[in-house]
Design an enzyme around this catalytic site. Sequence first.
Site, PDB file in Angstrom:
ATOM      1  N   HIS A 151       0.779  -1.125  -0.057  1.00  0.00           N
ATOM      2  CA  HIS A 151       0.168  -0.021   0.105  1.00  0.00           C
ATOM      3  C   HIS A 151       0.995   1.247  -0.019  1.00  0.00           C
ATOM      4  CE1 HIS A 151      -3.712  -2.107   1.565  1.00  0.00           C
ATOM      5  NE2 HIS A 151      -3.423  -2.939   0.710  1.00  0.00           N
ATOM      6  N   GLU A 185       1.342   3.724   2.124  1.00  0.00           N
ATOM      7  CA  GLU A 185       2.315   4.018   3.421  1.00  0.00           C
ATOM      8  C   GLU A 185       3.508   3.172   3.359  1.00  0.00           C
ATOM      9  OE1 GLU A 185      -2.025   4.332   4.803  1.00  0.00           O
ATOM     10  OE2 GLU A 185      -0.910   3.317   3.167  1.00  0.00           O
ATOM     11  N   CYS A 220      -4.749   1.421   6.921  1.00  0.00           N
ATOM     12  CA  CYS A 220      -5.483   0.268   7.091  1.00  0.00           C
ATOM     13  C   CYS A 220      -5.505   0.027   8.513  1.00  0.00           C
ATOM     14  CB  CYS A 220      -5.461  -0.658   5.972  1.00  0.00           C
ATOM     15  SG  CYS A 220      -4.104  -1.358   5.599  1.00  0.00           S
ATOM     16  N   THR A 230     -27.397   9.030 -30.715  1.00  0.00           N
ATOM     17  CA  THR A 230     -26.375   8.236 -30.733  1.00  0.00           C
ATOM     18  C   THR A 230     -26.272   7.253 -31.912  1.00  0.00           C
ATOM     19  OG1 THR A 230     -27.835   6.496 -29.726  1.00  0.00           O
ATOM     20  CG2 THR A 230     -26.764   8.200 -28.362  1.00  0.00           C
ATOM     21  N   TRP A 287     -18.395   7.333 -37.277  1.00  0.00           N
ATOM     22  CA  TRP A 287     -18.157   7.628 -35.681  1.00  0.00           C
ATOM     23  C   TRP A 287     -18.944   9.169 -35.688  1.00  0.00           C
ATOM     24  CZ3 TRP A 287     -16.155   4.438 -32.484  1.00  0.00           C
ATOM     25  CH2 TRP A 287     -15.153   3.192 -32.868  1.00  0.00           C
ATOM     26  N   ASP A 332     -22.557  -4.363 -33.261  1.00  0.00           N
ATOM     27  CA  ASP A 332     -21.266  -3.592 -33.592  1.00  0.00           C
ATOM     28  C   ASP A 332     -20.084  -4.433 -33.440  1.00  0.00           C
ATOM     29  OD1 ASP A 332     -22.620  -1.391 -33.989  1.00  0.00           O
ATOM     30  OD2 ASP A 332     -22.354  -0.667 -31.624  1.00  0.00           O
ATOM     31  N   LEU A 340     -14.198  -3.250 -26.699  1.00  0.00           N
ATOM     32  CA  LEU A 340     -14.468  -2.650 -25.402  1.00  0.00           C
ATOM     33  C   LEU A 340     -13.354  -2.630 -24.514  1.00  0.00           C
ATOM     34  CD1 LEU A 340     -18.335  -3.006 -24.437  1.00  0.00           C
ATOM     35  CD2 LEU A 340     -16.995  -0.829 -25.477  1.00  0.00           C
TER      36      LEU A 340
END
Length: 369
Positions: free
Chosen positions: A53, A55, A81, A167, A176, A206, A210
Amino acid sequence: MEPPYPFMQQALDLATRAVGLSDPNPRVGCVIVSADGRQVLGAGHTQRAGEAHAEVMALRDAAAQGLSVEGATAWVTLEPCSHHGRTGPCCDALISARIGKVIAAIADPNPLVAGQGFARLRAAGIEVVAGPGAQESRELNIGFFSRMVRGTPWLRMKIAASLDGKTALDNGASQWITSAPARADGHAWRARAGAVLTGIGTVLEDDPRLDVREAATSRQPDVVIVDSRLQTPPDAKILMEGRRTLVYAAVQDSERQAALERRGATIIHLPDPGGKVDLAAMLRDLGQRGINELHVEAGHKLNGSFIREGLVDELLVYLAPKLLGQGRGMANFGPLEELSQALALDFASCERVGPDLRVLARVRGRDLF
């Protein structure tokens, strides 16, 4: 203008480096400064889940330089934590290093911490101050706060549209509407999410990937497909190796399920009474799977379902300087009978991205948790 708390700003800047890296853990930065405030002794940010983490990274940085941190001040963007997870408690590491003071931006909403880190530090004689940078830290970790408090991810709906809110054309053509800079900016928002969600309609029309291609990232976000009838083709581009794919369905079909599982997908059966996927239950399930921010890129029908059920937290809308006239809208819900029934939003920002506008709008009152 010099920020009022420059060391906290440095810690916040470090925390942004954990975006796309630390999930499902929060994005945290830490700067350790000498007691007189003249020297930065060590700095760091949270690494991948299961690794150090912020720290601990800052303490290691100081040790690597041969610098003592005894009596120093640790500026950290979230309460250290206090529980044993995949790593040891950060408050114990600070206590062992004999830090003299901890200035934290905000308390950790995790029920396993929630003030216990502060209490452990104070019990060890370390002065604790909380507050500087609280709003910035919370915004950077809005998904983590959402998951800890509500049990569900922060749902951000991304939409690319013409200035008149279309859209796609009636025939489905949408590539596009917005510019290349807007698409690259959208990839940066994908990169900060724990998962990217779409619906089966978008997959079939489409065949998108992604994934994050146009922004720097150390990992690809998970993929979530809302597919009530298990129609996702096993050869769909979205089923990429190396990232977790979750398909939520309302029907059970062993043959189709097996075909998708062979591609590495996990099928979750969550029907609602109407024979569609129970979207609210899906969000609870995603929360249990450690998703902090859920980035939705779907069609107007699924967008409308999320809005109609009151599940959207904010909208990320890219508006192109063009008019399309007749076509598909942003979200299919309603019709409303009164203007008072409209979804009330508050604009968070509006900026130019290339030739387009990027509007970030938050559902009014949604972040009050």
